[in-house]
Design a protein around this motif. Structure first.
Motif, mmCIF file in Angstrom:
data_model
loop_
_atom_site.group_PDB
_atom_site.id
_atom_site.type_symbol
_atom_site.label_atom_id
_atom_site.label_comp_id
_atom_site.label_asym_id
_atom_site.label_seq_id
_atom_site.Cartn_x
_atom_site.Cartn_y
_atom_site.Cartn_z
ATOM 1 N N CYS A 284 0.830 -1.206 0.000
ATOM 2 C CA CYS A 284 0.000 0.000 0.000
ATOM 3 C C CYS A 284 0.866 1.259 0.000
ATOM 4 N N ALA A 285 2.010 1.195 0.678
ATOM 5 C CA ALA A 285 2.919 2.339 0.724
ATOM 6 C C ALA A 285 3.443 2.673 -0.669
ATOM 7 N N ALA A 286 3.736 1.651 -1.460
ATOM 8 C CA ALA A 286 4.197 1.885 -2.831
ATOM 9 C C ALA A 286 3.080 2.492 -3.669
ATOM 10 N N GLN A 287 1.865 2.037 -3.409
ATOM 11 C CA GLN A 287 0.720 2.593 -4.126
ATOM 12 C C GLN A 287 0.527 4.073 -3.783
ATOM 13 N N GLU A 288 0.778 4.441 -2.517
ATOM 14 C CA GLU A 288 0.699 5.847 -2.109
ATOM 15 C C GLU A 288 1.634 6.717 -2.946
ATOM 16 N N SER A 289 2.748 6.138 -3.361
ATOM 17 C CA SER A 289 3.744 6.870 -4.146
ATOM 18 C C SER A 289 3.473 6.774 -5.643
ATOM 19 N N LYS A 290 2.225 6.429 -5.987
ATOM 20 C CA LYS A 290 1.736 6.430 -7.374
ATOM 21 C C LYS A 290 2.250 5.274 -8.226
ATOM 22 N N TYR A 291 2.831 4.254 -7.574
ATOM 23 C CA TYR A 291 3.266 3.089 -8.345
ATOM 24 C C TYR A 291 2.080 2.157 -8.577
ATOM 25 N N ASP A 292 2.046 1.532 -9.724
ATOM 26 C CA ASP A 292 0.977 0.601 -10.072
ATOM 27 C C ASP A 292 1.275 -0.748 -9.436
ATOM 28 N N ILE A 293 0.447 -1.119 -8.453
ATOM 29 C CA ILE A 293 0.625 -2.385 -7.735
ATOM 30 C C ILE A 293 -0.691 -3.152 -7.786
ATOM 31 N N ASN A 294 -0.622 -4.410 -8.133
ATOM 32 C CA ASN A 294 -1.806 -5.268 -8.119
ATOM 33 C C ASN A 294 -1.719 -6.161 -6.894
ATOM 34 N N MET A 295 -2.593 -5.900 -5.896
ATOM 35 C CA MET A 295 -2.519 -6.618 -4.616
ATOM 36 C C MET A 295 -3.709 -7.546 -4.440
ATOM 37 N N LYS A 296 -3.433 -8.745 -3.939
ATOM 38 C CA LYS A 296 -4.497 -9.697 -3.615
ATOM 39 C C LYS A 296 -4.218 -10.253 -2.220
ATOM 40 N N ALA A 297 -5.086 -9.898 -1.274
ATOM 41 C CA ALA A 297 -4.884 -10.310 0.120
ATOM 42 C C ALA A 297 -5.384 -11.735 0.339
ATOM 43 N N GLY A 298 -4.625 -12.501 1.150
ATOM 44 C CA GLY A 298 -5.035 -13.866 1.503
ATOM 45 C C GLY A 298 -5.301 -14.717 0.276
ATOM 46 N N GLU A 299 -4.342 -14.739 -0.636
ATOM 47 C CA GLU A 299 -4.601 -15.306 -1.963
ATOM 48 C C GLU A 299 -4.194 -16.764 -2.115
ATOM 49 N N ASP A 300 -3.151 -17.207 -1.402
ATOM 50 C CA ASP A 300 -2.603 -18.533 -1.693
ATOM 51 C C ASP A 300 -1.842 -19.063 -0.475
ATOM 52 N N PHE A 301 -1.283 -20.283 -0.609
ATOM 53 C CA PHE A 301 -0.417 -20.885 0.409
ATOM 54 C C PHE A 301 0.982 -21.050 -0.159
ATOM 55 N N THR A 302 1.991 -20.872 0.676
ATOM 56 C CA THR A 302 3.380 -21.107 0.277
ATOM 57 C C THR A 302 4.112 -21.753 1.446
ATOM 58 N N ASN A 303 4.975 -22.703 1.145
ATOM 59 C CA ASN A 303 5.763 -23.328 2.203
ATOM 60 C C ASN A 303 6.741 -22.307 2.782
ATOM 61 N N PHE A 304 6.793 -22.230 4.093
ATOM 62 C CA PHE A 304 7.633 -21.238 4.764
ATOM 63 C C PHE A 304 9.098 -21.364 4.349
ATOM 64 N N ASN A 305 9.542 -22.584 4.024
ATOM 65 C CA ASN A 305 10.938 -22.808 3.630
ATOM 66 C C ASN A 305 11.300 -22.118 2.315
ATOM 67 N N GLU A 306 10.287 -21.743 1.542
ATOM 68 C CA GLU A 306 10.527 -21.071 0.264
ATOM 69 C C GLU A 306 10.695 -19.558 0.433
ATOM 70 N N LEU A 307 10.453 -19.060 1.638
ATOM 71 C CA LEU A 307 10.511 -17.612 1.887
ATOM 72 C C LEU A 307 11.856 -17.216 2.481
ATOM 73 N N THR A 308 12.308 -16.011 2.147
ATOM 74 C CA THR A 308 13.552 -15.476 2.716
ATOM 75 C C THR A 308 13.303 -14.048 3.191
ATOM 76 N N PRO A 309 14.044 -13.575 4.208
ATOM 77 C CA PRO A 309 13.809 -12.223 4.741
ATOM 78 C C PRO A 309 14.176 -11.137 3.728
ATOM 79 N N ILE A 310 13.295 -10.186 3.551
ATOM 80 C CA ILE A 310 13.557 -9.050 2.678
ATOM 81 C C ILE A 310 14.346 -7.972 3.426
ATOM 82 N N SER A 311 14.312 -8.045 4.760
ATOM 83 C CA SER A 311 15.065 -7.128 5.614
ATOM 84 C C SER A 311 15.372 -7.832 6.931
ATOM 85 N N LYS A 312 16.150 -7.192 7.773
ATOM 86 C CA LYS A 312 16.479 -7.772 9.069
ATOM 87 C C LYS A 312 15.249 -7.823 9.967
#
Length: 557
Positions: A284-312
């Motif tokens: 939503c913050a990126a959208q505030e800055s006029k960027y085109d973002i297509n967001m879908k909340a609660g859309e799918d399942f993903t195994n946690f092992n496939e995720l990596t931290p984007i920040s600390k």
């Protein structure tokens, strides 16, 4: 029509056009041609829902075919089913979430967003760095026109609670006000029940959030969710939240005390309220800055092992709440009933008080605005109320008053007839008009029509689709009062009140369902002319259900 309903309609269309049973791979390929980037797994999920509703039938390994009920539904659309589907969808995802936080294994619920400009990523990461997220664990991949980003949805926390025998009752999605980094009160809310659009999706719109302002200045508005758990589970839940925080899943804003209001939301006795930051907040913050973002909340399942931290892993920039607000978040119907009760319009004289919407506009734009209102009325004389009033205001502003559709409920009440506002909706004016979106007045703190205006879903002046889309409201009246109601409505139409249709008891009216023993009334929203002004990019502050005003003091377009 919401994205999920749209997909179901398209799947039914694909099956309806096929003479043979069709498999999920072929359906996914056909959907891609129509602009839906849906994988086979997601197609199977939607097909299972369609099977359960009786719209499709599985034909062994050959695939599925559409049923007669499916064909009938395809003709009518899915909106009256969709208002029950949203809550059911989240209940299902909560149940299917199998993440084991102790071993950090299993599937988490994710939001799926598409980013089309690389610079938006820097803003998104800035929000993750601030801690205004559920978790920094994400999955990003390059797609044809940009990037797909998966972020952990707050529903994952509800699933974890359920897996630990704690029932989590999802209540509201909304906008939370922050002052000096301290959460103060939910500004706006929509109930997860009886809506065709997910509450947080409803608030994903230009000018509705101010996340970057919160990060940079400490004050603003962010998306957040609210749920309740039994008071007997409070201690166990807090312990789970601490353990989740240690592995990078957090987002908890406040855990209340038994029966204590949380950030303006009343909590039932022997229950505990929990507020959680919206998982889509960084996007939503990126959208505030006029960027085109297509967001879908609660859309799918993903195994946690496939995720990596984007920040600390970092602490949330929000500070602890010192004291819960004594005032509760005002719900729309509570305010509305008090105004409805004060309507005294006389159907014989055409005089008396009605409810007015009051929107604010710059004085320099008034002439252009009135010109747009006049042209819109001439284009839709049967759908637009021509009554308005200009009111002088301070700071070079002018108030534009229009007739609120809840005035009709007040007029019926004055004549001894109980009329209950049920939904605010977005109506498509096709050969067979139908509601594309519905949001219940009950459980909402914001007029649903404001949501549709903010999200640019109307098309009164701009050609978005083959058909125009206008704002309308649906009311219910007990069937014993139908004949008297028809007489009153007839007189109101003579005075240019915007009323489209009266249904038979239990009949679908523009594809919306009416409760047993009631009939429905569909009326045009007084905000239609305001929506037309906004479509023309004129700066206008939209306000609905604002005050009582003498009808005879209004002008006619």
């Amino acid at each position: 029509m919401s994205e999920s309903a749209h997909r179901m309609i398209e799947i039914l269309r694909i099956l309806n056009e096929s003479d043979n049973p069709t498999g999920s791979k072929l359906i996914a390929d056909e959907l891609k041609k129509k602009g839906f980037n849906l994988g086979e797994r997601a197609v199977r999920y939607h097909m299972q829902l369609l099977d359960e509703k009786g719209y499709t039938e599985k034909m062994g390994y050959s695939g599925r075919k559409i049923t007669e009920l499916g064909k009938e539904t395809l003709e009518k659309g899915l909106i009256y089913k969709q208002v029950d589907f949203i809550y059911s969808k989240y209940e299902e995802m909560i149940y299917l979430c199998d993440f084991d936080y102790v071993n950090k294994k299993g599937n988490v619920v994710v939001n799926v967003s598409h980013i089309y400009e690389k610079n938006a990523y820097d803003i998104i990461k800035k929000v993750f760095d601030s801690g205004l997220c559920i978790s920094p664990y994400t999955k990003i991949k390059k797609i044809k026109n940009g990037y797909e980003l998966k972020t952990i949805c707050g529903t994952t926390i509800d699933g974890i609670l359920l897996n630990n025998q704690i029932p989590s009752l999802l209540q509201y999605g909304g906008l939370l006000e922050i002052e000096d980094n301290i959460p103060t009160r939910f500004k706006d809310l929509i109930s997860y029940k009886k809506t065709s659009i997910s509450p947080l999706d409803a608030f994903i719109a230009k000018d509705m959030t101010s996340i970057l302002k919160v990060i940079e200045e400490g004050s603003g508005v962010i998306p957040a969710n609210f749920r309740m758990i039994p008071a007997t589970s409070q201690k166990k839940a807090i312990d789970i939240f601490k353990k989740l925080e240690s592995i990078g899943i957090n987002g908890i804003i406040e855990v209340g005390k038994p029966g204590e209001n949380v950030l303006g939301i009343p909590v039932s006795e022997d229950m505990v309220g929990i507020a959680i930051v919206g998982g889509i907040t960084p996007l939503c913050a990126a959208q505030e800055s006029k960027y085109d973002i297509n967001m879908k909340a609660g859309e799918d399942f993903t195994n946690f092992n496939e995720l990596t931290p984007i920040s600390k892993l970092s602490n949330n920039i929000l500070k602890a709440i010192k004291e819960n607000p004594k005032k509760t978040t005002p719900f729309l119907l509570s305010k509305s009933w008090n105004l409805i009760n004060n309507v005294n319009y006389d159907i014989e004289t055409g005089k008396g008080d009605i409810i007015a919407n009051i929107s604010k506009i710059n004085k320099v734009d008034v002439d252009d605005a009135i010109d747009i209102m006049e042209k819109t009325y001439k284009k839709f004389p049967e759908h637009i109320s021509p009554h308005y009033k200009l009111i002088e205001n301070d700071n070079n502003k002018i108030d534009i008053a229009t007739v609120c559709s809840l005035s009709i409920d007040g007029i019926l009440l004055k004549n001894g007839i109980m009329s209950t506002p049920k939904y605010g909706g977005l109506l498509e004016l096709s050969e067979s008009p139908m509601f594309l979106e519905l949001i219940s007045y009950n459980g909402s703190s914001i007029d649903p029509h404001k949501i549709f205006i903010y999200k640019n879903l109307t098309s009164l002046t701009n050609k978005l689709t083959d058909f125009n889309r206008i704002l309308a409201s649906l009311k219910e009246v007990h069937y014993v009062a139908k004949e008297e109601t028809k007489e009153i409505i007839s007189k109101l139409k003579e005075n240019d009140f915007s009323i489209y249709k009266i249904s038979k008891p239990r009949e679908l009216i523009y594809n919306a369902k009416i409760d047993n023993y009631n009939f429905g009334i569909v009326a045009g929203s007084g905000l239609n002319t305001i929506a037309a002004i906004k479509e023309k990019n004129i700066d206008i502050e939209v306000k609905a259900v604002e005050k009582i005003m003498p009808f005879e003091s209004m002008e006619h377009l």
